[in-house]
Write an enzyme that holds these catalytic residues in place. Structure first.
Site, PDB file in Angstrom:
ATOM      1  N   HIS B 125      24.901  -6.951 -20.944  1.00  0.00           N
ATOM      2  CA  HIS B 125      25.470  -6.531 -19.668  1.00  0.00           C
ATOM      3  C   HIS B 125      25.737  -5.021 -19.742  1.00  0.00           C
ATOM      4  O   HIS B 125      26.012  -4.506 -20.820  1.00  0.00           O
ATOM      5  CB  HIS B 125      26.786  -7.307 -19.500  1.00  0.00           C
ATOM      6  CG  HIS B 125      27.457  -7.166 -18.181  1.00  0.00           C
ATOM      7  ND1 HIS B 125      28.220  -6.079 -17.836  1.00  0.00           N
ATOM      8  CD2 HIS B 125      27.518  -8.010 -17.108  1.00  0.00           C
ATOM      9  CE1 HIS B 125      28.725  -6.258 -16.620  1.00  0.00           C
ATOM     10  NE2 HIS B 125      28.309  -7.421 -16.152  1.00  0.00           N
ATOM     11  N   GLN B 204      30.862 -14.391 -21.701  1.00  0.00           N
ATOM     12  CA  GLN B 204      30.257 -15.653 -21.283  1.00  0.00           C
ATOM     13  C   GLN B 204      30.417 -16.725 -22.352  1.00  0.00           C
ATOM     14  O   GLN B 204      30.037 -17.879 -22.134  1.00  0.00           O
ATOM     15  CB  GLN B 204      28.755 -15.464 -20.984  1.00  0.00           C
ATOM     16  CG  GLN B 204      28.454 -14.481 -19.871  1.00  0.00           C
ATOM     17  CD  GLN B 204      28.916 -14.983 -18.515  1.00  0.00           C
ATOM     18  OE1 GLN B 204      29.163 -16.175 -18.306  1.00  0.00           O
ATOM     19  NE2 GLN B 204      29.051 -14.069 -17.570  1.00  0.00           N
ATOM     20  N   LYS B 227      36.860 -15.220 -15.931  1.00  0.00           N
ATOM     21  CA  LYS B 227      35.694 -16.086 -16.107  1.00  0.00           C
ATOM     22  C   LYS B 227      36.065 -17.378 -16.815  1.00  0.00           C
ATOM     23  O   LYS B 227      35.209 -18.216 -17.083  1.00  0.00           O
ATOM     24  CB  LYS B 227      34.608 -15.366 -16.911  1.00  0.00           C
ATOM     25  CG  LYS B 227      33.988 -14.178 -16.179  1.00  0.00           C
ATOM     26  CD  LYS B 227      32.871 -13.578 -17.012  1.00  0.00           C
ATOM     27  CE  LYS B 227      32.552 -12.151 -16.632  1.00  0.00           C
ATOM     28  NZ  LYS B 227      31.696 -12.047 -15.461  1.00  0.00           N
ATOM     29  N   CYS B 369      23.941  -6.907 -13.455  1.00  0.00           N
ATOM     30  CA  CYS B 369      24.370  -5.815 -14.345  1.00  0.00           C
ATOM     31  C   CYS B 369      23.611  -5.842 -15.661  1.00  0.00           C
ATOM     32  O   CYS B 369      24.185  -5.590 -16.729  1.00  0.00           O
ATOM     33  CB  CYS B 369      25.869  -5.866 -14.597  1.00  0.00           C
ATOM     34  SG  CYS B 369      26.836  -5.633 -13.121  1.00  0.00           S
TER      35      CYS B 369
HETATM   36  C1  LIG Z   1      28.169 -10.723 -20.409  1.00  0.00           C
HETATM   37  C2  LIG Z   1      29.175  -9.979 -19.599  1.00  0.00           C
HETATM   38  N1  LIG Z   1      29.767  -8.894 -20.110  1.00  0.00           N
HETATM   39  C3  LIG Z   1      30.680  -8.193 -19.426  1.00  0.00           C
HETATM   40  C4  LIG Z   1      31.036  -8.545 -18.150  1.00  0.00           C
HETATM   41  C5  LIG Z   1      32.034  -7.696 -17.441  1.00  0.00           C
HETATM   42  O1  LIG Z   1      33.204  -8.392 -17.210  1.00  0.00           O
HETATM   43  P1  LIG Z   1      34.379  -7.701 -16.402  1.00  0.00           P
HETATM   44  O2  LIG Z   1      33.780  -7.268 -15.114  1.00  0.00           O
HETATM   45  O3  LIG Z   1      35.377  -8.778 -16.228  1.00  0.00           O
HETATM   46  O4  LIG Z   1      34.865  -6.563 -17.209  1.00  0.00           O
HETATM   47  C6  LIG Z   1      30.439  -9.658 -17.573  1.00  0.00           C
HETATM   48  C7  LIG Z   1      30.788 -10.115 -16.229  1.00  0.00           C
HETATM   49  O5  LIG Z   1      30.367  -9.639 -15.218  1.00  0.00           O
HETATM   50  C8  LIG Z   1      29.487 -10.388 -18.313  1.00  0.00           C
HETATM   51  O6  LIG Z   1      28.874 -11.458 -17.798  1.00  0.00           O
END
Ligand SMILES: Cc1ncc(COP(=O)(O)O)c(C=O)c1O
Lengths: 167, 412
Positions: B125, B204, B227, B369
């Site tokens: 991500h 995840q 999540k 993302c």
């Molecule tokens: C694998 C992964 N990493 C990081 C994030 C970022 O999470 P957050 O937006 O809660 O910081 C997400 C969620 O969008 C994700 O799925």
């Protein structure tokens, strides 16, 4: 309630399946500009070639949804052979159909989205018929899709601005 | 608990799911972006506001003390849940993104200089890519990329060479696009052998599988509350105490100092050092309640449920849609989480999602993302459906039916 048929008119699907002016142009003389929709990852690559103050040719590449692709396809057909002034007028007209009203002329996309009225603001310049583009009117009922419909148009505006700057 | 979930009973705890859209039952399949939360979490937060709330670590009055106790209890609960023996290794942040930025900023800017190497992956991500790219731009740090296989897993065939000389391995524990679960044991061992620290994005993973961070051997683990049935506005960074102790503060302000004079400041010990300003107090209480809820279900049971639901959905979608459908990621459900990134031939993900919305099925179109990964697969966007504890086979059936409708709507 808005139905899918309001959004996906036949003419839109036709432009999506058979996009007009798809491809590339040699740079130079053409100018290449990329546009992104950061929300969904849609990308448009626009090639614009001017002959003086007239759009001599335009080609579209990239990938995106039916709304962004058909809007860009219809746009390419609508602006070919038009003067820059006419093209700018079309952009304003199209955006106003999308309920977007420019706050500054020539601004870098600074714009407001006003409600879902979808009515045209009164414009001093003579308006060109939007033709096929009218089919996109239904998009205003699906606010998240407005950004898809305007992707090509914003990229075109950016291309015109870039060319004016470098001229 | 037995090894299966009573989804009908679970669904009742999630009142947001009890609604009708376009004459159809709402089917929520976007938990990978953010889950829903049960009434137990919502009640815990509103009870806390109604009975206890005060700022933490400051007042001496009863409410302030109780509020502090609840906040610190949440920290212990998180530590226990992820297998951290030292609860002071739990730092509360705003979200996982902030947690990773904290590491890149504080550990990264202390330990990395020009020419140092950070290994990231194509599967990650942006949250575990961009903070390292920012550091790279500032410090001339070299970024190396672990490639992905055609079925959307990390391609570790050449990883020892990539890790050679690296100082950081920043990698996902489970992909939010392909669902691929990282083979962490051997990868972390390789990083250790190379002398690199491991920064795991477990966003995840923690909501869906049991984890034991003490045993895992990673150095930092980041995840988000929203999540995993908890509220938004809270995330967690777990880090090894030796590392946390060696790091300067990330943000400065109240709550993170031992002393401040006109000449400077002395930072507090971890975790306070990294929790400048008023923290997400009620959110911590909510996250703790979410953890209690997951504990009640049992994470082994959660995982087993998702494997069998994912297997069912993959079979169902393939049989209903055949060749017009492509699901990114491992074909073996045991190697993946309940995330199905779908490509429907001839129909863009945005258009798929629009038709699905008409069917009251909530999924997510886009690049999720993970643009480097999308580019690798040659797609701009996928339609992603993701499962959680409140989903069952009827939801997978609704997804299949809506996808058939989307295909037919756009059929030539
Ligand atoms: C694998 C992964 N990493 C990081 C994030 C970022 O999470 P957050 O937006 O809660 O910081 C997400 C969620 O969008 C994700 O799925």
């Amino acid at each position: 309630m808005s139905s899918l048929e309001d959004l996906y008119r036949e003419i839109i699907l036709d432009h999506y399946r058979n996009p007009r002016n798809r491809g590339e142009l040699e740079t130079p003389p053409a100018h290449r500009t990329e546009g992104f929709n950061p929300l969904c990852g849609d990308e448009i690559v626009l090639f614009l070639q001017l002959d003086g103050e007239t759009v001599a040719d335009v080609k579209i590449g990239g990938q995106g949804c039916s709304i962004s692709q058909s809007s860009a396809s219809m746009m390419s057909a609508a602006v070919k052979g038009k003067s820059i002034e006419e093209v700018k007028g079309l952009v304003t007209q199209f955006k106003s159909m999308m309920s977007i009203h420019e706050t500054e002329i020539g601004g870098d996309g600074s714009e407001t989205e006003e409600g879902l009225s979808g009515q045209d603001g009164s414009s001093a310049t003579a308006e060109l018929p939007l033709g096929d583009l009218e089919a996109l009117r239904g998009v205003v009922k699906f606010p998240v899709r407005i950004k898809c419909a305007t992707l090509g148009w914003n990229t075109l505006t950016q291309a015109i601005d870039e060319m004016a700057e470098s001229a | 608990m037995t090894n299966s979930l009573d989804v009908a009973a679970i669904k009742k705890d999630f009142r947001v799911l009890d609604q009708v859209q376009n004459g159809r039952r709402l089917v929520f399949l976007d938990s990978a972006a953010s889950s829903q939360r049960p009434v137990q979490v919502i009640d815990a937060m509103s009870d806390f506001y109604n009975s206890t709330y005060a700022n933490v670590h400051r007042g001496v009055y009863r409410l302030a003390e109780e509020s502090t106790n609840r906040y610190e209890h949440a920290r212990r609960n998180v530590a226990r849940f992820i297998g951290a023996s030292n609860h002071n290794e739990i730092v509360f942040t705003k979200n996982a993104t902030e947690a990773i930025n904290l590491v890149a900023h504080s550990w990264g800017r202390t330990n990395l200089t020009a020419g140092d190497v950070v290994v990231v992956s194509m599967l990650d991500h942006h949250a575990n890519i961009v903070p390292w790219q920012m550091l790279a731009a500032e410090r001339a740090v070299e970024i190396r990329w672990i490639p992905v296989t055609d079925d959307g897993q990390l391609d570790l065939s050449d990883v020892d060479r990539l890790l050679d000389g690296a100082k950081v391995l920043a990698v996902t524990a489970m992909s939010n696009v392909t669902g691929a679960i990282t083979q962490m044991d051997s990868l972390i061992a390789s990083a250790k052998a190379a002398g690199a620290i491991t920064v795991l994005d477990a966003c995840q993973y923690v909501p869906h599988l049991p984890i034991d961070v003490d045993a895992l051997g990673a150095d930092f683990v980041a995840f988000s509350g929203h999540k995993m049935l908890g509220p938004s506005g809270i995330g967690v960074l777990w880090g090894r105490m030796e590392l946390l102790e060696s790091m300067p503060p990330f943000l400065g302000g109240g709550g993170m100092i031992l002393n401040v004079t006109v000449d400077g400041f002395t930072p507090d010990a971890p975790p306070a050092r990294f929790e400048a300003g008023t923290p997400p107090i009620t959110e911590a209480v909510g996250l703790s309640a979410a953890i209690d809820y997951l504990d009640e279900l049992g994470m082994e049971a959660v995982r087993a449920h998702e494997v069998s639901l994912t297997a069912y959905a993959m079979r169902k979608l393939t049989s209903e849609l055949g060749d017009s459908l492509r699901i990114l990621g491992p074909s073996e459900p045991a190697q993946r989480g309940g995330v199905l990134s779908i490509e429907l031939e001839g129909v863009h993900a945005h258009d798929v999602s629009q038709v699905l919305d008409e069917h009251a099925v909530c999924i997510r179109p886009g690049h999720h993302c993970a643009k480097p990964l999308m580019r690798h697969f040659g797609v701009a966007a996928t339609a992603r459906a993701s499962f959680y504890v409140y989903n069952d086979e009827s939801d997978a059936d609704a997804l299949a039916e809506a996808l058939v409708a989307a295909r037919d709507f756009f059929a030539l």
